[in-house]
Design an enzyme around this catalytic site. Structure first.
Site, PDB file in Angstrom:
ATOM      1  N   MET A   1      -7.452   2.484   9.599  1.00 59.69           N
ATOM      2  CA  MET A   1      -6.601   1.422   9.028  1.00 59.69           C
ATOM      3  C   MET A   1      -5.525   0.912   9.982  1.00 59.69           C
ATOM      4  O   MET A   1      -5.185   1.584  10.951  1.00 59.69           O
ATOM      5  CB  MET A   1      -5.931   1.910   7.752  1.00 59.69           C
ATOM      6  CG  MET A   1      -6.505   1.289   6.516  1.00 59.69           C
ATOM      7  SD  MET A   1      -5.505   1.641   5.086  1.00 59.69           S
ATOM      8  CE  MET A   1      -6.654   1.145   3.798  1.00 59.69           C
ATOM      9  N   GLY A   2      -4.989  -0.176   9.566  1.00 57.46           N
ATOM     10  CA  GLY A   2      -3.975  -0.898  10.315  1.00 57.46           C
ATOM     11  C   GLY A   2      -4.425  -2.341  10.228  1.00 57.46           C
ATOM     12  O   GLY A   2      -5.318  -2.732  10.964  1.00 57.46           O
ATOM     13  N   ARG A   3      -3.804  -3.086   9.308  1.00 60.09           N
ATOM     14  CA  ARG A   3      -4.286  -4.433   9.011  1.00 60.09           C
ATOM     15  C   ARG A   3      -4.400  -5.294  10.265  1.00 60.09           C
ATOM     16  O   ARG A   3      -5.369  -5.995  10.466  1.00 60.09           O
ATOM     17  CB  ARG A   3      -3.332  -5.090   8.020  1.00 60.09           C
ATOM     18  CG  ARG A   3      -3.820  -6.383   7.454  1.00 60.09           C
ATOM     19  CD  ARG A   3      -2.681  -7.170   6.866  1.00 60.09           C
ATOM     20  NE  ARG A   3      -2.073  -6.484   5.733  1.00 60.09           N
ATOM     21  CZ  ARG A   3      -2.550  -6.530   4.494  1.00 60.09           C
ATOM     22  NH1 ARG A   3      -3.641  -7.216   4.248  1.00 60.09           N
ATOM     23  NH2 ARG A   3      -1.944  -5.894   3.524  1.00 60.09           N
TER      24      ARG A   3
ATOM     25  N   GLU B   1      -9.022  -1.099  12.286  1.00 60.51           N
ATOM     26  CA  GLU B   1      -9.435  -2.022  11.219  1.00 60.51           C
ATOM     27  C   GLU B   1      -9.152  -3.486  11.586  1.00 60.51           C
ATOM     28  O   GLU B   1      -9.951  -4.375  11.309  1.00 60.51           O
ATOM     29  CB  GLU B   1      -8.631  -1.637   9.972  1.00 60.51           C
ATOM     30  CG  GLU B   1      -8.758  -2.527   8.794  1.00 60.51           C
ATOM     31  CD  GLU B   1      -7.763  -2.115   7.707  1.00 60.51           C
ATOM     32  OE1 GLU B   1      -8.209  -1.449   6.771  1.00 60.51           O
ATOM     33  OE2 GLU B   1      -6.560  -2.434   7.794  1.00 60.51           O
TER      34      GLU B   1
ATOM     35  N   GLY C   1       0.818  -1.214   0.000  1.00 63.42           N
ATOM     36  CA  GLY C   1       0.000   0.000   0.000  1.00 63.42           C
ATOM     37  C   GLY C   1       0.848   1.259   0.000  1.00 63.42           C
ATOM     38  O   GLY C   1       1.950   1.258   0.547  1.00 63.42           O
TER      39      GLY C   1
ATOM     40  N   ASP D   1       6.379  -5.335   5.979  1.00 60.92           N
ATOM     41  CA  ASP D   1       7.034  -6.528   6.527  1.00 60.92           C
ATOM     42  C   ASP D   1       7.193  -7.617   5.469  1.00 60.92           C
ATOM     43  O   ASP D   1       8.269  -8.208   5.326  1.00 60.92           O
ATOM     44  CB  ASP D   1       6.273  -7.049   7.752  1.00 60.92           C
ATOM     45  CG  ASP D   1       4.776  -7.195   7.504  1.00 60.92           C
ATOM     46  OD1 ASP D   1       4.252  -6.548   6.581  1.00 60.92           O
ATOM     47  OD2 ASP D   1       4.120  -7.958   8.230  1.00 60.92           O
TER      48      ASP D   1
ATOM     49  N   ASP E   1       0.877   1.397   8.647  1.00 63.97           N
ATOM     50  CA  ASP E   1       0.441   0.623   9.814  1.00 63.97           C
ATOM     51  C   ASP E   1       1.391   0.771  11.004  1.00 63.97           C
ATOM     52  O   ASP E   1       1.019   0.462  12.133  1.00 63.97           O
ATOM     53  CB  ASP E   1       0.331  -0.865   9.458  1.00 63.97           C
ATOM     54  CG  ASP E   1      -0.825  -1.136   8.504  1.00 63.97           C
ATOM     55  OD1 ASP E   1      -1.487  -0.165   8.097  1.00 63.97           O
ATOM     56  OD2 ASP E   1      -1.063  -2.305   8.171  1.00 63.97           O
TER      57      ASP E   1
ATOM     58  N   TYR F   1     -25.295  12.368  16.775  1.00 61.69           N
ATOM     59  CA  TYR F   1     -24.712  11.159  16.190  1.00 61.69           C
ATOM     60  C   TYR F   1     -23.559  10.619  17.022  1.00 61.69           C
ATOM     61  O   TYR F   1     -22.789  11.380  17.610  1.00 61.69           O
ATOM     62  CB  TYR F   1     -24.119  11.458  14.808  1.00 61.69           C
ATOM     63  CG  TYR F   1     -25.143  11.769  13.749  1.00 61.69           C
ATOM     64  CD1 TYR F   1     -26.160  10.866  13.456  1.00 61.69           C
ATOM     65  CD2 TYR F   1     -25.075  12.968  13.039  1.00 61.69           C
ATOM     66  CE1 TYR F   1     -27.094  11.150  12.471  1.00 61.69           C
ATOM     67  CE2 TYR F   1     -25.996  13.258  12.051  1.00 61.69           C
ATOM     68  CZ  TYR F   1     -27.013  12.349  11.779  1.00 61.69           C
ATOM     69  OH  TYR F   1     -27.922  12.626  10.813  1.00 61.69           O
TER      70      TYR F   1
ATOM     71  N   ARG G   1      -3.410   7.263   3.429  1.00 58.59           N
ATOM     72  CA  ARG G   1      -2.264   6.677   2.720  1.00 58.59           C
ATOM     73  C   ARG G   1      -1.798   7.600   1.596  1.00 58.59           C
ATOM     74  O   ARG G   1      -0.627   7.640   1.257  1.00 58.59           O
ATOM     75  CB  ARG G   1      -2.665   5.339   2.075  1.00 58.59           C
ATOM     76  CG  ARG G   1      -2.853   4.236   3.034  1.00 58.59           C
ATOM     77  CD  ARG G   1      -2.836   2.866   2.423  1.00 58.59           C
ATOM     78  NE  ARG G   1      -3.313   2.704   1.071  1.00 58.59           N
ATOM     79  CZ  ARG G   1      -3.594   1.529   0.534  1.00 58.59           C
ATOM     80  NH1 ARG G   1      -3.468   0.436   1.255  1.00 58.59           N
ATOM     81  NH2 ARG G   1      -4.002   1.421  -0.701  1.00 58.59           N
TER      82      ARG G   1
END
Ligand code: FBP
Length: 708
Positions: free
Chosen positions: A280-282, A361, A107, A201, A229, A273, A572
């Site tokens: 994000m951050g797998r 995420e 990414g 990685d 990440d 609301y 990103r």
């Protein structure tokens, strides 16, 4: 002078110099950005650089690494030092004409273009004849010999800009003999001295394997730690930091933080609301933690904390019964959703039926039952592919077919006790999940065998449970909106009613000293309201409840309204912060020093990122010793170990100590923090991620010299 568009046709209008200036794609901000020159570490002001071995670090080497990467496993940590003496012959090494290839892998991450810019500038300064080739669309460019020669114009028009648009990126893994051979052929065709892989990685893992493969060909391979990440952080056995953070992390976190803060402003203005922000951050929750420190949202989940949870009450119960309760370790989805509900209910009680919640995420990876599903499904899919020499996802295209296959597996487990990967209990539990979530869990893994969390609506899975449980809490009279005492009194007095007459009947905490009043738990509908008032004798049985009292009750009934936001791809592609601009430009220079000094299988890095810029030190880190075995697509594979959030580190401790304050479940304003937009100059942006700063301050007991 005003232009009258009616008096000219659109072509002439567009040609007008003022209109042209307003419609050009080259904005002032862009021009200012590309002209910015990041500072260089002091070593790069010397005419040459050399590498000096640093033996002070120790690594635990996995035997499989020694076996599979024999030629690079003994690589040392190398410090880049400046040299200005000529008798070492260093100038010849430096000034050699070189061909270098560079590729982006995975990414995008803000700062990638500056790695190219730094490498290009350093390389051309050493020898203007040297050439830099950019492989297009990621590793596919290497396999397909698809590249461009990088020119000064290309570099100058991308300096300090986000994205990887100059040469694009891709996620292909160079993992087979055939792909290795194709890569070798491309490198030979271009007469490359070095291949530089800018990636996460998995891509740095690839870099190590390519370095080994090309060792005898004398083609160097250098990795560069990239990923928003933030999970490439290198420490040695004793915890000494070699690389505190991958590049791109700070900019992405800053971009998310700025946008999420805007939601905090909006939310606390229209107060209706709950903004649910998936970040994000797998796998690792580094980004969510940094966002929490930057913005102080009301609720932030940190995956690593959830898996570390131990339910002591369950353990004690099991101990008393003489058994072991394995489910007491780690949090379940239900448990997480209840914690969130508790926070929502507490805020509502002080009139705040709104807020901002940050969900990483990859949080599902840390949740007990989901982790087990992911492992089991990875094994099933991996085994199917290797047994049938085909692809599970091509053979079972739709969800129903996949579920049918799993059902057959469950049946098999009944008939054959030795088959235990998927039993009927797994199948039943899996079938209880919503279809969109089942689909997500069964989705195709990426080329590295990773589960693609960005494709799963993690936030909706969790918030679905939250909504269900809030309904239950509302029915039980627990979830109520606190009524402001002053408003209650004023409203009743305006209607000619006595607040003290109705107050003790309506509210469970009626007391003039309380700023917010909570309607009694037993009052959950107009019917129960009437009943309560009649039973207390404040409204006669045959009389209607006064409209004002009904209004008060209605104001106490919560409506739980959510807005979902995903913060990922936008961050990103964001332009880099000062930290990332400077970090990556220096990484580019570091790559050149490693190349010029014949290193291979090394990752370019900057030591002391957690400290002031004046202390930054370019280094080369051996990749191979960082690797360990992981299950990928059902096979144990050597990969670079991901770094997760350390819940014992100061940054997490600070977050944990302050999160109750940031929840702001008390009367009064919220505690949101305004990080401001990303800049690359000026004083308003902190000089490095808050996570790094706090961890450093914690480790050095406050002895910091850097600017905040
Ligand atoms: P890298 O590890 O390649 O830098 O990518 C990180 C990431 O942005 C994750 O945060 C996210 O889960 C994933 O990429 C999304 O991948 P894709 O671009 O394939 O949708």
């Amino acid at each position: 002078m005003a232009i009258d568009p009616q008096s000219m046709d659109i072509k002439s209008f567009l040609d007008h110099p003022d209109v042209r200036q307003s419609t050009t794609s080259i904005s002032k901000a862009l021009l200012e950005r590309v002209r910015f020159s990041p500072p260089l570490c002091s070593v790069f002001s010397a005419p040459y650089t050399q590498l000096v071995k640093d033996d002070s670090y120790e690594f635990q080497i996995h035997p499989a690494t020694r076996e599979q990467l024999p030629d690079i496993i003994e690589n040392p940590v190398q410090r880049v030092v400046g040299r200005d003496d000529h008798f070492t012959g260093q100038e010849k090494i430096n000034e050699k004409k070189r061909n270098i290839g560079i590729v982006f892998s995975g990414g995008p991450a803000p700062g990638g273009h500056n790695v190219i810019a730094g490498l290009f500038d350093a390389m051309k300064a050493a020898n203007p004849e040297s050439r830099l080739y950019g492989f297009l669309l990621g590793p596919d460019g290497i396999l397909e010999n698809d590249y461009v020669e990088i020119t000064p114009d290309m570099v100058d028009s991308h300096r300090n800009l986000g994205g990887f648009s100059m040469i694009k990126t891709g996620r292909t893994k160079i993992d087979s003999r055939e792909k290795m051979e194709l890569s070798r052929e491309t490198c030979r065709n271009l007469n490359l001295d070095t291949l530089v892989i800018v990636g996460g990685d998995d891509s740095n893992t690839n870099a190590a394997f390519l370095a080994q493969e090309f060792y005898k060909d004398h083609i160097q391979v250098i990795g560069v730690p990239k990923t928003i990440d933030g999970d490439i952080q290198v420490r040695d056995l004793k915890g000494n930091i070699l690389c505190a953070m991958s590049f791109g992390f700070h900019s992405a976190a800053r971009a998310f933080a700025h946008n999420i803060n805007n939601l905090c402003s909006d939310g606390s203005s229209d107060v209706k609301y709950w903004h649910v922000c998936k970040v994000m951050g797998r796998v690792a929750s580094h980004l969510a933690l940094e966002v929490a420190l930057q913005v102080h949202p009301n609720i932030t989940l940190i995956g690593e904390e959830l898996s570390d949870f131990v339910d002591t009450a369950r353990i004690e119960r099991a101990e008393k019964a003489g058994t072991v309760d394995y489910t007491a370790y780690g949090m379940t989805l239900r448990h997480v959703s209840r914690r969130i509900c508790d926070a929502i209910v507490r805020r509502a009680a002080v009139g705040k039926n709104y807020g901002v919640i940050v969900i990483p995420e990859g949080v599902l990876e840390f949740i007990n039952e989901i982790q087990i599903f992911i492992i089991k499904l990875n094994t099933i899919i991996g085994e199917y592919n290797s047994t049938h020499d085909t692809d599970f996802h091509s053979d079972f295209l739709i969800l129903d077919d996949k579920l049918d296959y799993l059902r057959r597996m469950a049946r098999l487990s009944r008939e054959n006790r030795t088959f235990s990967v998927w039993n009927t209990r797994d199948d039943d539990l899996f079938n209880d999940l919503p279809a969109f979530f089942q689909e997500g869990l069964l989705m195709e893994r990426d080329s590295h065998g990773n589960f693609q969390f960005s494709q799963v609506e993690t936030d909706k899975v969790i918030m679905g449970l939250v909504k269900d449980y809030l309904n239950i809490l509302a029915e039980r009279g627990i979830y109520k909106i606190g009524i402001k005492m002053a408003w209650y009194s004023r409203t009743l007095e305006l209607a000619g009613l006595d607040p003290d007459f109705y107050g003790p009947v309506l509210f469970r905490n009626y007391n003039k000293k309380n700023e917010f009043l909570l309607v009694k738990k037993s009052i959950v509908s107009m019917k129960t309201l009437t009943q309560e008032l009649v039973d207390a004798g404040v409204v006669p049985k045959d009389q209607p409840v006064p409209e004002t009292i009904k209004r008060i009750y209605t104001a106490s009934v919560p409506k739980f309204k959510t807005q979902y936001h995903f913060y990922g791809y936008d961050g990103r592609g964001n332009d880099p912060t000062w930290f990332d601009c400077t970090y990556t430009y220096n990484l580019g220079y570091t790559v050149f020093s490693l190349v010029a000094n014949n290193a291979t299988g090394q990752m370019a890095a900057i030591r002391n990122l957690e400290k002031d810029f004046s202390e930054w030190e370019p280094i080369g880190i051996p990749i191979a010793p960082q690797m360990h075995l992981e299950d990928r697509k059902g096979k144990m594979t050597l990969v670079l170990e991901k770094s997760l959030v350390d819940i014992n580190a100061p940054a997490f401790n600070v977050f944990a100590a302050l999160r109750e304050k940031w929840l702001a479940a008390v009367p009064g304003p919220d505690c949101y923090r305004r990080p401001g937009p990303i800049r690359y100059s000026g004083e308003t942006e902190e000089s490095r991620p808050l996570t790094l700063r706090l961890n450093y301050l914690g480790a050095s007991s406050g002895k910091d010299t850097g600017k905040a």
